[in-house]
Design a protein around this motif. Structure first.
Motif, mmCIF file in Angstrom:
data_model
loop_
_atom_site.group_PDB
_atom_site.id
_atom_site.type_symbol
_atom_site.label_atom_id
_atom_site.label_comp_id
_atom_site.label_asym_id
_atom_site.label_seq_id
_atom_site.Cartn_x
_atom_site.Cartn_y
_atom_site.Cartn_z
ATOM 1 N N GLN A 81 16.621 61.259 -26.427
ATOM 2 C CA GLN A 81 15.586 61.288 -25.391
ATOM 3 C C GLN A 81 15.638 59.938 -24.672
ATOM 4 O O GLN A 81 15.182 58.912 -25.177
ATOM 5 N N MET A 82 16.230 59.957 -23.485
ATOM 6 C CA MET A 82 16.557 58.709 -22.805
ATOM 7 C C MET A 82 15.330 57.932 -22.319
ATOM 8 O O MET A 82 15.405 56.726 -22.084
ATOM 9 N N LYS A 83 14.173 58.615 -22.205
ATOM 10 C CA LYS A 83 12.984 57.932 -21.695
ATOM 11 C C LYS A 83 12.547 56.792 -22.609
ATOM 12 O O LYS A 83 12.154 55.721 -22.132
ATOM 13 N N ASN A 84 12.597 57.052 -23.922
ATOM 14 C CA ASN A 84 12.115 56.031 -24.853
ATOM 15 C C ASN A 84 13.173 55.622 -25.866
ATOM 16 O O ASN A 84 12.858 55.168 -26.960
ATOM 17 N N ALA A 85 14.430 55.773 -25.479
ATOM 18 C CA ALA A 85 15.522 55.442 -26.398
ATOM 19 C C ALA A 85 15.600 53.939 -26.649
ATOM 20 O O ALA A 85 15.365 53.123 -25.753
ATOM 21 N N LEU A 86 15.937 53.592 -27.886
ATOM 22 C CA LEU A 86 16.206 52.199 -28.199
ATOM 23 C C LEU A 86 17.474 51.758 -27.461
ATOM 24 O O LEU A 86 18.352 52.590 -27.171
ATOM 25 N N PRO A 87 17.601 50.485 -27.129
ATOM 26 C CA PRO A 87 18.829 50.012 -26.473
ATOM 27 C C PRO A 87 20.047 50.347 -27.334
ATOM 28 O O PRO A 87 20.032 50.167 -28.555
ATOM 29 N N HIS A 88 21.078 50.827 -26.683
ATOM 30 C CA HIS A 88 22.281 51.205 -27.419
ATOM 31 C C HIS A 88 23.122 49.967 -27.725
ATOM 32 O O HIS A 88 23.303 49.091 -26.877
ATOM 33 N N ILE A 89 23.609 49.918 -28.947
ATOM 34 C CA ILE A 89 24.328 48.741 -29.427
ATOM 35 C C ILE A 89 25.770 48.766 -28.912
ATOM 36 O O ILE A 89 26.496 49.735 -29.149
ATOM 37 N N PRO A 90 26.191 47.742 -28.222
ATOM 38 C CA PRO A 90 27.563 47.713 -27.682
ATOM 39 C C PRO A 90 28.576 47.326 -28.764
ATOM 40 O O PRO A 90 28.543 46.214 -29.283
ATOM 41 N N ILE A 91 29.451 48.241 -29.102
ATOM 42 C CA ILE A 91 30.484 48.005 -30.100
ATOM 43 C C ILE A 91 31.784 47.627 -29.385
ATOM 44 O O ILE A 91 32.222 48.321 -28.466
ATOM 45 N N VAL A 92 32.389 46.552 -29.833
ATOM 46 C CA VAL A 92 33.573 46.060 -29.137
ATOM 47 C C VAL A 92 34.863 46.248 -29.936
ATOM 48 O O VAL A 92 35.955 46.229 -29.370
ATOM 49 N N ARG A 93 34.752 46.433 -31.266
ATOM 50 C CA ARG A 93 35.958 46.699 -32.037
ATOM 51 C C ARG A 93 35.588 47.271 -33.409
ATOM 52 O O ARG A 93 34.432 47.206 -33.833
ATOM 53 N N GLY A 94 36.598 47.858 -34.057
ATOM 54 C CA GLY A 94 36.404 48.394 -35.395
ATOM 55 C C GLY A 94 37.550 47.970 -36.301
ATOM 56 O O GLY A 94 38.685 47.779 -35.849
ATOM 57 N N GLU A 95 37.243 47.837 -37.566
ATOM 58 C CA GLU A 95 38.261 47.453 -38.544
ATOM 59 C C GLU A 95 37.837 47.977 -39.916
ATOM 60 O O GLU A 95 36.798 47.571 -40.441
ATOM 61 N N GLY A 96 38.611 48.876 -40.474
ATOM 62 C CA GLY A 96 38.269 49.454 -41.768
ATOM 63 C C GLY A 96 36.948 50.203 -41.702
ATOM 64 O O GLY A 96 36.739 51.027 -40.812
ATOM 65 N N VAL A 97 36.024 49.902 -42.606
ATOM 66 C CA VAL A 97 34.728 50.589 -42.601
ATOM 67 C C VAL A 97 33.730 49.912 -41.668
ATOM 68 O O VAL A 97 32.577 50.338 -41.569
ATOM 69 N N TYR A 98 34.159 48.878 -40.960
ATOM 70 C CA TYR A 98 33.235 48.097 -40.136
ATOM 71 C C TYR A 98 33.454 48.325 -38.644
ATOM 72 O O TYR A 98 34.570 48.559 -38.183
ATOM 73 N N VAL A 99 32.332 48.215 -37.895
ATOM 74 C CA VAL A 99 32.399 48.072 -36.444
ATOM 75 C C VAL A 99 31.618 46.815 -36.090
ATOM 76 O O VAL A 99 30.688 46.411 -36.810
ATOM 77 N N PHE A 100 31.979 46.158 -34.979
ATOM 78 C CA PHE A 100 31.403 44.861 -34.604
ATOM 79 C C PHE A 100 30.818 44.960 -33.200
ATOM 80 O O PHE A 100 31.462 45.515 -32.290
ATOM 81 N N ASP A 101 29.610 44.417 -33.028
ATOM 82 C CA ASP A 101 29.021 44.439 -31.696
ATOM 83 C C ASP A 101 29.443 43.205 -30.901
ATOM 84 O O ASP A 101 30.157 42.328 -31.413
ATOM 85 N N GLU A 102 28.992 43.124 -29.652
ATOM 86 C CA GLU A 102 29.472 42.055 -28.765
ATOM 87 C C GLU A 102 28.970 40.676 -29.182
ATOM 88 O O GLU A 102 29.494 39.652 -28.733
ATOM 89 N N ASP A 103 27.957 40.640 -30.048
ATOM 90 C CA ASP A 103 27.476 39.352 -30.569
ATOM 91 C C ASP A 103 28.152 38.978 -31.883
ATOM 92 O O ASP A 103 27.810 37.953 -32.499
ATOM 93 N N GLY A 104 29.077 39.821 -32.332
ATOM 94 C CA GLY A 104 29.808 39.526 -33.554
ATOM 95 C C GLY A 104 29.172 40.081 -34.812
ATOM 96 O O GLY A 104 29.706 39.883 -35.910
ATOM 97 N N LYS A 105 28.024 40.778 -34.685
ATOM 98 C CA LYS A 105 27.385 41.345 -35.872
ATOM 99 C C LYS A 105 28.224 42.493 -36.413
ATOM 100 O O LYS A 105 28.716 43.333 -35.655
ATOM 101 N N ARG A 106 28.343 42.539 -37.735
ATOM 102 C CA ARG A 106 29.160 43.560 -38.397
ATOM 103 C C ARG A 106 28.265 44.648 -38.970
ATOM 104 O O ARG A 106 27.239 44.371 -39.574
#
Length: 434
Positions: free
Chosen positions: A31-56
């Motif tokens: 529901q786009m009206k009240n959706a939480l901001p979508h987390i930008p993922i910039v890469r993946g490695e193994g079981v992990y994905v990383f956002d643009e701030d480097g959070k794993r």
């Protein structure tokens, strides 16, 4: 003169990726009206994905159940890159290619039962659409009027119209219910109703097919049932000349502890639908396999008996190569060992929390474990608890996407014991804090 929309859609260098996303993207199941901001993922490695701030983040749901070997697997990437320099795509009507033929040759022998032909599509929903059309036209080609379809209550088979029709009526289908074709829905089998269900099926002479998710109803709430009762339903279908369709889109490629859930059955399906883990989560591809008996009902000098179905990207060579690479990894002994390891770890965790006051129910099949949270109300996909749990785990760097008040762990098989223990610990904390 063509309208100039360049300014409206030109990336704004002052905005971050999330802000740009909000301007131009409509996300699924949101529901786009009240959706939480979508987390930008910039890469993946193994079981992990990383956002643009480097959070794993630990991808504990395999990115909607597709990723079985970990993100950006180098072996799959290598095979895909090699294929891109050979043949990226070719029309599959009137032409063929090595990756499609080889994938069918390798896939058919490991499927449960006697599967003989592969029909390629794009995703799980379209694989189901083809299966339904195969069954309905099979009987029509044979000159028999059999149009009833049997399915489970709370089933989910996809979001295209045929797939929605054979899915349980829910919030996913509410807006379209008047447009969906009629289906007879039955309860999941158990020791109390199996005699009634098998007797009922024996009277359904006009039924074309029975479609089912073997052992686990995924989006319906990770509802689980025993193979022995499904076996009895399939036996009743066979005796009543009802074709059977196993939707192994989610359960296929190791999720239930064996390569395919239907391996646990004595009676095998006539048709199997596959997608999700097929390419190792690399890209879209769907497969519908069937027996020679079904295939031969379409062989005729009468062109009206042709299966008129196809997609622009049918049997895309790159997707087929990704699937072949994924199969190489899946069939290694260490992958099966990982599947058994995850299964055993889940079983221990289940025992640790099953008596907690907030655990309404807990269930496990293979590498999938689901926890139904006690809310004081009926279990619901729209439970307010969903967003609280989702945000709680994201804050801890874990992607767990609850089905309302049901959370589940469905990880890539390469997940470490340490990461599993971290997820388990976070769930225990949530049980105390939320």
């Amino acid at each position: 003169m063509m309208p100039d929309s360049s300014k409206r859609h030109t990336p704004d260098s002052q905005l971050n990726l999330t802000e740009r996303d909000q301007k131009v993207i409509w996300h699924p199941y949101t529901q786009m009206k009240n959706a939480l901001p979508h987390i930008p993922i910039v890469r993946g490695e193994g079981v992990y994905v990383f956002d643009e701030d480097g959070k794993r983040y630990i991808d504990a749901v395999s990115s909607w159940w597709v990723n079985i070997h970990g993100h950006s697997h180098p072996y799959i990437a290598q095979k895909v890159a090699e294929q891109l320099n050979v043949l990226e795509h070719v029309i599959f009507a009137g032409f063929t290619h090595e990756p499609a033929v080889l994938l069918a040759e390798r896939l058919l022998p490991i499927l449960p039962g006697k599967q003989d032909k592969v029909f390629y599509t794009d995703n799980g929903s379209t694989a189901v659409e083809v299966a339904l059309k195969m069954c309905l036209q099979y009987w029509d080609n044979k000159g028999r009027s059999k149009t009833r379809i049997l399915a489970f209550k709370n089933a989910y088979h996809g979001d295209t119209f045929g797939a929605m029709s054979v899915s349980g009526r829910s919030i996913f289908t509410d807006a379209f219910n008047s447009l969906l074709f009629d289906v007879e829905f039955i309860d999941l089998p158990n020791e109390n109703n199996i005699s009634y269900l098998t007797s009922h099926i024996s009277n359904l002479k006009d039924t074309a097919c029975f479609i089912f998710e073997p052992l686990i109803l995924g989006s319906g709430g990770m509802l689980m049932y025993e193979a022995k009762y499904l076996d009895q339903l399939l036996s009743a279908c066979k005796d009543t000349a009802i074709l059977t369709i196993a939707d192994e889109v989610m359960t296929g490629f190791g999720r239930t502890g064996t390569y395919f859930a239907c391996e646990k059955l004595t009676n095998k399906p006539d048709i199997i639908c596959l997608s999700k883990g097929l390419t190792g989560g690399t890209m879209p591809l769907g497969v519908t396999t069937c027996t020679n008996e079904i295939f031969e009902a379409f062989l005729s000098d009468d062109k009206l008996k042709t299966l008129y179905h196809g997609h622009s990207f049918t049997a895309n060579p790159i997707a087929c190569v990704a699937s072949l690479a994924s199969l190489d990894i899946l069939l290694k002994s260490e992958t099966l060992q990982n599947i058994k390891r995850v299964e055993a770890k889940h079983a221990v965790f289940l025992e640790e929390i099953k008596t907690h006051a907030k655990v309404k129910a807990i269930r496990q099949t293979g590498t999938i474990i689901a926890i139904e949270w006690e809310t004081g109300n009926e279990t619901s996909y729209l439970s307010n608890l969903r967003n609280l749990l989702y945000a709680y785990f994201l804050d801890k760097g874990i992607i767990l996407r609850p089905l309302g008040n049901i959370i589940y762990i469905l990880p890539p098989y390469v997940i470490s014991d340490e990461d599993l223990d971290y997820i388990y610990a976070a769930i225990k904390s949530a049980l105390e804090e939320i």
